[in-house]
Design an enzyme around this catalytic site. Structure first.
Site, PDB file in Angstrom:
ATOM      1  N   ALA A  66       0.949  -1.489  -0.262  1.00 44.89           N
ATOM      2  CA  ALA A  66      -0.159  -0.193  -0.032  1.00 44.89           C
ATOM      3  C   ALA A  66       1.198   1.516  -0.232  1.00 44.89           C
ATOM      4  O   ALA A  66       1.853   1.477   0.033  1.00 44.89           O
ATOM      5  CB  ALA A  66      -0.694   0.120   0.718  1.00 44.89           C
ATOM      6  N   GLY A  73       0.361  -5.161   0.969  1.00 43.83           N
ATOM      7  CA  GLY A  73      -0.305  -5.308  -0.029  1.00 43.83           C
ATOM      8  C   GLY A  73      -0.362  -5.595  -0.787  1.00 43.83           C
ATOM      9  O   GLY A  73      -1.331  -6.163  -1.791  1.00 43.83           O
ATOM     10  N   GLU A 114      -0.703  -9.305  -0.626  1.00 41.27           N
ATOM     11  CA  GLU A 114      -2.325  -9.236  -0.721  1.00 41.27           C
ATOM     12  C   GLU A 114      -2.679  -9.988  -1.775  1.00 41.27           C
ATOM     13  O   GLU A 114      -3.802 -10.376  -2.207  1.00 41.27           O
ATOM     14  CB  GLU A 114      -2.656  -7.999   0.421  1.00 41.27           C
ATOM     15  CG  GLU A 114      -2.319  -8.491   1.494  1.00 41.27           C
ATOM     16  CD  GLU A 114      -2.464  -7.249   2.912  1.00 41.27           C
ATOM     17  OE1 GLU A 114      -2.066  -6.863   2.725  1.00 41.27           O
ATOM     18  OE2 GLU A 114      -3.335  -8.233   3.476  1.00 41.27           O
ATOM     19  N   GLU A 166       4.608  -5.764   7.103  1.00 40.74           N
ATOM     20  CA  GLU A 166       4.237  -4.346   7.312  1.00 40.74           C
ATOM     21  C   GLU A 166       4.554  -3.769   9.358  1.00 40.74           C
ATOM     22  O   GLU A 166       4.601  -2.556   9.514  1.00 40.74           O
ATOM     23  CB  GLU A 166       2.829  -4.584   7.531  1.00 40.74           C
ATOM     24  CG  GLU A 166       2.126  -4.514   6.736  1.00 40.74           C
ATOM     25  CD  GLU A 166       1.844  -5.454   5.463  1.00 40.74           C
ATOM     26  OE1 GLU A 166       2.214  -6.356   6.302  1.00 40.74           O
ATOM     27  OE2 GLU A 166       1.164  -5.387   4.328  1.00 40.74           O
TER      28      GLU A 166
HETATM   29  N1  CAA Z   1       4.435   3.444  -0.710  1.00 43.68           N
HETATM   30  C1  CAA Z   1       4.697   4.634  -1.071  1.00 43.68           C
HETATM   31  N2  CAA Z   1       5.686   4.472  -1.991  1.00 43.68           N
HETATM   32  C2  CAA Z   1       6.386   3.762  -2.023  1.00 43.68           C
HETATM   33  C3  CAA Z   1       6.400   2.113  -2.051  1.00 43.68           C
HETATM   34  C4  CAA Z   1       5.964   2.514  -0.711  1.00 43.68           C
HETATM   35  N3  CAA Z   1       4.749   0.847  -0.723  1.00 43.68           N
HETATM   36  N4  CAA Z   1       6.963   1.647  -1.891  1.00 43.68           N
HETATM   37  C5  CAA Z   1       8.613   1.655  -2.561  1.00 43.68           C
HETATM   38  N5  CAA Z   1       8.177   2.837  -2.870  1.00 43.68           N
HETATM   39  C6  CAA Z   1       9.267   4.218  -3.349  1.00 43.68           C
HETATM   40  C7  CAA Z   1       9.645   4.503  -2.819  1.00 43.68           C
HETATM   41  O1  CAA Z   1      10.099   5.647  -1.580  1.00 43.68           O
HETATM   42  C8  CAA Z   1      10.587   5.331  -3.703  1.00 43.68           C
HETATM   43  O2  CAA Z   1      10.171   6.859  -4.456  1.00 43.68           O
HETATM   44  P1  CAA Z   1      11.510   7.867  -4.101  1.00 43.68           P
HETATM   45  O3  CAA Z   1      12.089   7.497  -5.794  1.00 43.68           O
HETATM   46  O4  CAA Z   1      10.708   9.293  -4.929  1.00 43.68           O
HETATM   47  O5  CAA Z   1      11.778   7.931  -3.252  1.00 43.68           O
HETATM   48  C9  CAA Z   1      10.710   4.414  -4.922  1.00 43.68           C
HETATM   49  O6  CAA Z   1       9.488   3.748  -4.533  1.00 43.68           O
HETATM   50  C10 CAA Z   1      12.094   3.324  -5.129  1.00 43.68           C
HETATM   51  O7  CAA Z   1      11.949   2.385  -3.128  1.00 43.68           O
HETATM   52  P2  CAA Z   1      13.130   2.566  -2.942  1.00 43.68           P
HETATM   53  O8  CAA Z   1      14.181   3.380  -3.472  1.00 43.68           O
HETATM   54  O9  CAA Z   1      13.058   2.414  -1.578  1.00 43.68           O
HETATM   55  O10 CAA Z   1      13.799   1.147  -3.957  1.00 43.68           O
HETATM   56  P3  CAA Z   1      14.917  -0.191  -3.442  1.00 43.68           P
HETATM   57  O11 CAA Z   1      15.354  -1.104  -3.708  1.00 43.68           O
HETATM   58  O12 CAA Z   1      15.693   0.647  -2.929  1.00 43.68           O
HETATM   59  O13 CAA Z   1      13.952  -0.455  -1.857  1.00 43.68           O
HETATM   60  C11 CAA Z   1      11.884  -1.863  -1.114  1.00 43.68           C
HETATM   61  C12 CAA Z   1      13.065  -1.606  -2.409  1.00 43.68           C
HETATM   62  C13 CAA Z   1      12.959  -2.999  -0.202  1.00 43.68           C
HETATM   63  C14 CAA Z   1      10.320  -2.311  -1.842  1.00 43.68           C
HETATM   64  C15 CAA Z   1      11.711  -0.359  -0.555  1.00 43.68           C
HETATM   65  O14 CAA Z   1      10.630   0.418  -1.551  1.00 43.68           O
HETATM   66  C16 CAA Z   1      10.409  -1.065   0.262  1.00 43.68           C
HETATM   67  O15 CAA Z   1      10.921  -1.348   1.348  1.00 43.68           O
HETATM   68  N6  CAA Z   1       9.404  -0.109   0.499  1.00 43.68           N
HETATM   69  C17 CAA Z   1       8.589  -0.540   0.828  1.00 43.68           C
HETATM   70  C18 CAA Z   1       7.979  -2.023   1.232  1.00 43.68           C
HETATM   71  C19 CAA Z   1       6.795  -1.909   2.284  1.00 43.68           C
HETATM   72  O16 CAA Z   1       6.698  -1.568   3.396  1.00 43.68           O
HETATM   73  N7  CAA Z   1       5.442  -2.807   1.954  1.00 43.68           N
HETATM   74  C20 CAA Z   1       4.403  -2.496   2.649  1.00 43.68           C
HETATM   75  C21 CAA Z   1       3.454  -1.308   2.734  1.00 43.68           C
HETATM   76  S1  CAA Z   1       1.454  -1.172   3.819  1.00 43.68           S
HETATM   77  C22 CAA Z   1       0.440  -2.274   3.952  1.00 43.68           C
HETATM   78  O17 CAA Z   1       1.178  -2.606   2.118  1.00 43.68           O
HETATM   79  C23 CAA Z   1      -0.370  -2.390   4.684  1.00 43.68           C
HETATM   80  C24 CAA Z   1      -0.969  -3.919   3.908  1.00 43.68           C
HETATM   81  O18 CAA Z   1      -1.542  -4.622   4.351  1.00 43.68           O
HETATM   82  C25 CAA Z   1      -2.295  -2.742   3.007  1.00 43.68           C
END
Ligand code: CAA
Length: 256
Positions: A64, A107, A110, A130
Protein backbone atom coordinates in the site's frame (compact mmCIF):
# COMPACT_ATOMS: atom_id res chain seq x y z
CA UNK A 1 -7.79 10.54 -11.76
CA UNK A 2 -4.39 9.65 -13.31
CA UNK A 3 -4.06 6.39 -15.21
CA UNK A 4 -2.29 4.15 -12.72
CA UNK A 5 -2.85 0.93 -14.70
CA UNK A 6 -2.89 -0.18 -18.34
CA UNK A 7 -5.51 -2.57 -19.63
CA UNK A 8 -5.89 -4.55 -22.83
CA UNK A 9 -7.63 -7.68 -24.08
CA UNK A 10 -5.40 -10.18 -25.87
CA UNK A 11 -7.17 -13.24 -27.30
CA UNK A 12 -9.78 -13.53 -24.51
CA UNK A 13 -7.26 -12.58 -21.77
CA UNK A 14 -8.04 -9.35 -19.91
CA UNK A 15 -4.63 -7.94 -18.95
CA UNK A 16 -4.15 -5.40 -16.15
CA UNK A 17 -0.67 -3.94 -15.81
CA UNK A 18 0.06 -1.91 -12.69
CA UNK A 19 1.74 1.22 -13.95
CA UNK A 20 3.56 3.15 -11.22
CA UNK A 21 6.98 1.61 -11.87
CA UNK A 22 8.87 4.57 -10.36
CA UNK A 23 7.04 3.90 -7.07
CA UNK A 24 7.43 0.12 -7.37
CA UNK A 25 3.68 -0.01 -8.08
CA UNK A 26 2.78 1.11 -4.56
CA UNK A 27 -0.97 0.61 -4.34
CA UNK A 28 -2.43 4.06 -3.92
CA UNK A 29 -6.17 4.69 -3.76
CA UNK A 30 -6.51 5.53 -7.47
CA UNK A 31 -4.55 2.46 -8.58
CA UNK A 32 -6.60 0.04 -6.50
CA UNK A 33 -9.85 1.67 -7.63
CA UNK A 34 -8.78 1.21 -11.25
CA UNK A 35 -7.69 -2.42 -10.69
CA UNK A 36 -10.99 -3.35 -9.07
CA UNK A 37 -13.05 -1.58 -11.74
CA UNK A 38 -11.04 -3.23 -14.55
CA UNK A 39 -11.52 -6.67 -12.98
CA UNK A 40 -15.27 -6.08 -12.77
CA UNK A 41 -15.37 -4.85 -16.38
CA UNK A 42 -13.51 -7.91 -17.64
CA UNK A 43 -15.70 -10.19 -15.51
CA UNK A 44 -18.80 -8.79 -17.22
CA UNK A 45 -17.29 -9.01 -20.74
CA UNK A 46 -18.23 -12.31 -22.42
CA UNK A 47 -15.23 -11.95 -24.74
CA UNK A 48 -12.89 -12.28 -21.73
CA UNK A 49 -12.33 -15.76 -20.29
CA UNK A 50 -9.47 -15.15 -17.89
CA UNK A 51 -7.58 -12.22 -16.39
CA UNK A 52 -3.94 -11.45 -15.78
CA UNK A 53 -2.56 -8.96 -13.26
CA UNK A 54 1.08 -8.02 -13.80
CA UNK A 55 3.45 -5.47 -12.35
CA UNK A 56 6.81 -4.46 -13.78
CA UNK A 57 9.99 -6.51 -13.88
CA UNK A 58 11.27 -4.81 -10.69
CA UNK A 59 8.04 -4.97 -8.70
CA UNK A 60 4.64 -6.60 -8.79
CA UNK A 61 3.76 -4.14 -6.02
CA UNK A 62 5.73 -2.96 -2.96
CA UNK A 63 2.63 -2.56 -0.81
CA UNK A 64 0.00 0.00 0.00
CA UNK A 65 1.19 3.55 -0.64
CA UNK A 66 2.87 4.52 2.63
CA UNK A 67 2.79 8.23 1.73
CA UNK A 68 -0.99 8.15 1.58
CA UNK A 69 -1.19 6.68 5.10
CA UNK A 70 1.78 8.21 6.90
CA UNK A 71 -0.05 11.15 8.47
CA UNK A 72 -3.54 9.66 8.80
CA UNK A 73 -5.26 9.41 12.15
CA UNK A 74 -7.13 6.33 13.32
CA UNK A 75 -10.45 8.07 12.68
CA UNK A 76 -9.39 9.07 9.14
CA UNK A 77 -8.30 5.51 8.38
CA UNK A 78 -11.63 4.25 9.69
CA UNK A 79 -13.59 6.61 7.42
CA UNK A 80 -11.41 5.97 4.37
CA UNK A 81 -12.07 2.23 4.75
CA UNK A 82 -9.38 1.73 2.13
CA UNK A 83 -9.49 -2.04 2.23
CA UNK A 84 -13.30 -2.36 2.19
CA UNK A 85 -13.22 -2.27 -1.62
CA UNK A 86 -10.88 -5.26 -1.77
CA UNK A 87 -13.84 -7.54 -0.91
CA UNK A 88 -15.07 -6.93 -4.46
CA UNK A 89 -12.09 -8.91 -5.81
CA UNK A 90 -13.49 -12.00 -4.07
CA UNK A 91 -16.66 -11.66 -6.14
CA UNK A 92 -14.83 -11.89 -9.50
CA UNK A 93 -15.94 -15.18 -11.07
CA UNK A 94 -13.37 -15.69 -13.83
CA UNK A 95 -9.88 -16.95 -13.00
CA UNK A 96 -7.25 -14.34 -12.19
CA UNK A 97 -3.57 -15.12 -12.78
CA UNK A 98 -0.84 -13.04 -11.12
CA UNK A 99 2.46 -12.52 -12.94
CA UNK A 100 4.91 -11.65 -10.16
CA UNK A 101 8.41 -10.37 -10.84
CA UNK A 102 10.47 -8.59 -8.17
CA UNK A 103 8.82 -7.28 -5.02
CA UNK A 104 5.39 -8.45 -3.87
CA UNK A 105 5.26 -6.90 -0.42
CA UNK A 106 2.50 -5.96 2.01
CA UNK A 107 -0.56 -5.07 -0.05
CA UNK A 108 1.32 -6.44 -3.09
CA UNK A 109 1.50 -9.86 -1.46
CA UNK A 110 -2.15 -9.49 -0.41
CA UNK A 111 -3.20 -8.63 -3.99
CA UNK A 112 -1.18 -11.62 -5.20
CA UNK A 113 -3.04 -13.84 -2.72
CA UNK A 114 -6.38 -12.57 -4.06
CA UNK A 115 -5.42 -14.09 -7.43
CA UNK A 116 -6.14 -17.72 -8.28
CA UNK A 117 -2.85 -18.86 -9.83
CA UNK A 118 0.50 -17.16 -9.18
CA UNK A 119 3.34 -17.35 -11.67
CA UNK A 120 6.48 -16.06 -9.94
CA UNK A 121 9.73 -15.07 -11.55
CA UNK A 122 12.83 -16.48 -9.85
CA UNK A 123 13.49 -12.82 -8.94
CA UNK A 124 10.31 -12.53 -6.85
CA UNK A 125 10.74 -11.30 -3.27
CA UNK A 126 7.61 -11.78 -1.25
CA UNK A 127 6.63 -10.72 2.24
CA UNK A 128 4.43 -8.86 4.69
CA UNK A 129 6.80 -6.20 6.04
CA UNK A 130 4.10 -4.10 7.75
CA UNK A 131 5.51 -4.95 11.19
CA UNK A 132 8.52 -2.77 10.32
CA UNK A 133 6.16 0.20 9.92
CA UNK A 134 4.50 -0.40 13.27
CA UNK A 135 1.36 -1.90 11.74
CA UNK A 136 0.05 -5.26 10.57
CA UNK A 137 -1.32 -6.37 7.17
CA UNK A 138 -4.75 -4.84 6.58
CA UNK A 139 -5.95 -6.22 3.24
CA UNK A 140 -6.46 -9.82 4.28
CA UNK A 141 -2.79 -10.75 4.78
CA UNK A 142 -3.11 -12.30 8.22
CA UNK A 143 -6.12 -14.36 7.13
CA UNK A 144 -5.09 -15.47 3.64
CA UNK A 145 -1.45 -16.18 4.49
CA UNK A 146 -2.31 -18.59 7.30
CA UNK A 147 -4.67 -20.46 4.97
CA UNK A 148 -1.99 -20.62 2.27
CA UNK A 149 1.04 -21.59 4.34
CA UNK A 150 -0.14 -22.60 7.84
CA UNK A 151 0.24 -20.91 11.22
CA UNK A 152 3.97 -21.48 11.86
CA UNK A 153 5.05 -19.91 8.60
CA UNK A 154 2.42 -17.15 8.61
CA UNK A 155 3.55 -16.08 12.10
CA UNK A 156 7.18 -16.12 10.97
CA UNK A 157 6.46 -13.90 7.95
CA UNK A 158 4.05 -11.51 9.65
CA UNK A 159 5.95 -11.05 12.93
CA UNK A 160 9.44 -10.73 11.40
CA UNK A 161 8.42 -8.97 8.18
CA UNK A 162 11.16 -10.85 6.32
CA UNK A 163 11.14 -11.30 2.56
CA UNK A 164 11.24 -14.77 1.06
CA UNK A 165 12.50 -15.92 -2.32
CA UNK A 166 10.34 -17.36 -5.08
CA UNK A 167 11.62 -20.87 -4.34
CA UNK A 168 10.78 -20.54 -0.64
CA UNK A 169 7.33 -19.26 -1.57
CA UNK A 170 6.85 -22.23 -3.91
CA UNK A 171 7.90 -24.69 -1.21
CA UNK A 172 5.35 -23.07 1.15
CA UNK A 173 2.54 -23.25 -1.41
CA UNK A 174 2.26 -19.47 -1.65
CA UNK A 175 2.91 -19.37 -5.41
CA UNK A 176 1.91 -21.88 -8.08
CA UNK A 177 5.03 -21.99 -10.27
CA UNK A 178 8.47 -20.38 -10.48
CA UNK A 179 9.76 -19.48 -13.93
CA UNK A 180 13.06 -18.08 -15.29
CA UNK A 181 13.47 -14.31 -14.84
CA UNK A 182 13.15 -13.37 -18.49
CA UNK A 183 9.96 -15.40 -18.98
CA UNK A 184 7.82 -14.16 -16.08
CA UNK A 185 5.24 -12.38 -18.23
CA UNK A 186 5.22 -14.76 -21.24
CA UNK A 187 4.76 -17.82 -19.01
CA UNK A 188 1.84 -16.20 -17.21
CA UNK A 189 0.25 -15.16 -20.50
CA UNK A 190 0.78 -18.65 -21.92
CA UNK A 191 -1.01 -20.10 -18.90
CA UNK A 192 -3.89 -17.65 -19.41
CA UNK A 193 -4.17 -18.68 -23.06
CA UNK A 194 -4.28 -22.32 -21.96
CA UNK A 195 -7.11 -21.46 -19.55
CA UNK A 196 -8.97 -19.67 -22.36
CA UNK A 197 -9.22 -22.98 -24.21
CA UNK A 198 -11.06 -24.63 -21.30
CA UNK A 199 -14.81 -24.50 -20.86
CA UNK A 200 -15.50 -21.07 -19.28
CA UNK A 201 -18.36 -22.29 -17.09
CA UNK A 202 -16.21 -25.15 -15.79
CA UNK A 203 -13.37 -22.73 -15.02
CA UNK A 204 -15.69 -20.55 -13.01
CA UNK A 205 -17.25 -23.52 -11.25
CA UNK A 206 -13.78 -24.86 -10.38
CA UNK A 207 -12.75 -21.50 -8.94
CA UNK A 208 -15.99 -21.23 -6.99
CA UNK A 209 -15.69 -24.74 -5.57
CA UNK A 210 -12.04 -24.37 -4.50
CA UNK A 211 -12.73 -20.98 -2.90
CA UNK A 212 -15.71 -22.38 -1.00
CA UNK A 213 -13.21 -24.55 0.92
CA UNK A 214 -11.96 -21.34 2.57
CA UNK A 215 -15.40 -20.29 3.70
CA UNK A 216 -17.24 -23.46 4.69
CA UNK A 217 -16.99 -26.79 6.49
CA UNK A 218 -15.90 -29.90 4.58
CA UNK A 219 -19.49 -31.18 4.45
CA UNK A 220 -20.84 -27.88 3.12
CA UNK A 221 -17.97 -27.55 0.67
CA UNK A 222 -18.62 -31.01 -0.73
CA UNK A 223 -22.29 -30.07 -1.18
CA UNK A 224 -21.24 -26.95 -3.12
CA UNK A 225 -18.91 -29.04 -5.28
CA UNK A 226 -21.62 -31.62 -6.02
CA UNK A 227 -24.14 -28.96 -7.06
CA UNK A 228 -21.62 -27.24 -9.33
CA UNK A 229 -20.61 -30.60 -10.82
CA UNK A 230 -24.22 -31.50 -11.66
CA UNK A 231 -24.89 -27.95 -12.92
CA UNK A 232 -22.18 -28.33 -15.57
CA UNK A 233 -24.27 -31.11 -17.15
CA UNK A 234 -26.63 -28.34 -18.28
CA UNK A 235 -23.90 -26.82 -20.47
CA UNK A 236 -23.16 -27.45 -24.14
CA UNK A 237 -19.48 -27.50 -23.22
CA UNK A 238 -19.92 -30.61 -21.06
CA UNK A 239 -21.57 -32.39 -23.99
CA UNK A 240 -18.80 -31.19 -26.31
CA UNK A 241 -16.00 -32.13 -23.88
CA UNK A 242 -17.20 -35.69 -23.37
CA UNK A 243 -18.19 -36.20 -27.01
CA UNK A 244 -14.76 -34.99 -28.16
CA UNK A 245 -13.10 -37.47 -25.80
CA UNK A 246 -15.17 -40.35 -27.18
CA UNK A 247 -14.52 -39.23 -30.77
CA UNK A 248 -10.77 -38.82 -30.02
CA UNK A 249 -10.60 -35.16 -31.06
CA UNK A 250 -9.83 -31.83 -29.36
CA UNK A 251 -12.92 -30.20 -27.83
CA UNK A 252 -13.98 -26.71 -28.89
CA UNK A 253 -15.64 -24.95 -25.99
CA UNK A 254 -18.00 -22.07 -26.65
CA UNK A 255 -18.93 -20.90 -23.16
CA UNK A 256 -22.51 -22.14 -23.09
N1 CAA B 1 4.61 3.16 -0.65
C1 CAA B 1 5.01 4.32 -1.23
N2 CAA B 1 6.15 4.43 -1.94
C2 CAA B 1 6.92 3.34 -2.08
C3 CAA B 1 6.56 2.09 -1.51
C4 CAA B 1 5.34 2.02 -0.76
N3 CAA B 1 4.89 0.88 -0.21
N4 CAA B 1 7.53 1.18 -1.80
C5 CAA B 1 8.44 1.84 -2.53
N5 CAA B 1 8.07 3.14 -2.71
C6 CAA B 1 8.78 4.18 -3.46
C7 CAA B 1 9.97 4.72 -2.68
O1 CAA B 1 9.57 5.71 -1.75
C8 CAA B 1 10.81 5.29 -3.81
O2 CAA B 1 10.24 6.52 -4.22
P1 CAA B 1 11.21 7.81 -4.45
O3 CAA B 1 12.12 7.39 -5.58
O4 CAA B 1 10.26 8.91 -4.83
O5 CAA B 1 11.95 8.02 -3.18
C9 CAA B 1 10.58 4.31 -4.95
O6 CAA B 1 9.36 3.64 -4.64
C10 CAA B 1 11.67 3.25 -5.08
O7 CAA B 1 11.83 2.64 -3.82
P2 CAA B 1 13.23 2.53 -3.04
O8 CAA B 1 14.11 3.69 -3.40
O9 CAA B 1 12.93 2.33 -1.60
O10 CAA B 1 13.82 1.20 -3.71
P3 CAA B 1 14.81 0.14 -3.05
O11 CAA B 1 15.22 -0.77 -4.15
O12 CAA B 1 15.87 0.84 -2.28
O13 CAA B 1 13.93 -0.67 -1.97
C11 CAA B 1 11.97 -1.87 -1.20
C12 CAA B 1 12.87 -1.46 -2.40
C13 CAA B 1 12.77 -2.79 -0.25
C14 CAA B 1 10.76 -2.59 -1.73
C15 CAA B 1 11.57 -0.57 -0.42
O14 CAA B 1 11.05 0.36 -1.36
C16 CAA B 1 10.52 -0.81 0.62
O15 CAA B 1 10.84 -1.29 1.69
N6 CAA B 1 9.25 -0.42 0.35
C17 CAA B 1 8.17 -0.50 1.30
C18 CAA B 1 7.67 -1.92 1.48
C19 CAA B 1 6.57 -1.97 2.53
O16 CAA B 1 6.81 -1.67 3.67
N7 CAA B 1 5.37 -2.36 2.11
C20 CAA B 1 4.22 -2.44 2.99
C21 CAA B 1 3.39 -1.19 2.88
S1 CAA B 1 2.06 -1.12 4.07
C22 CAA B 1 0.89 -2.15 3.44
O17 CAA B 1 1.03 -2.70 2.36
C23 CAA B 1 -0.36 -2.36 4.29
C24 CAA B 1 -1.33 -3.35 3.80
O18 CAA B 1 -1.59 -4.34 4.40
C25 CAA B 1 -2.05 -3.15 2.53
Amino acid sequence: MANEIKTEIREHVGIITLNRPEKLNALNYALMTQVIEALERFDADTNVRCMLIAGSERAFAAGADINEMADASMVEMHHRNMFGRWDRIKKIRKPIVAAVSGYALGGGCELMMCCDIVIASETARIGQPEINLGIIPGAGGTQRLIRAVGKARAMDLILTGRMITADEALAMGLVSRVVPAEQWFEEALKLCQELCEKAPMALQAGKDAVNSAFETTLTEGIEVEKKLFYMLFATDDQTEGMRAFVEKRKPVFVGR
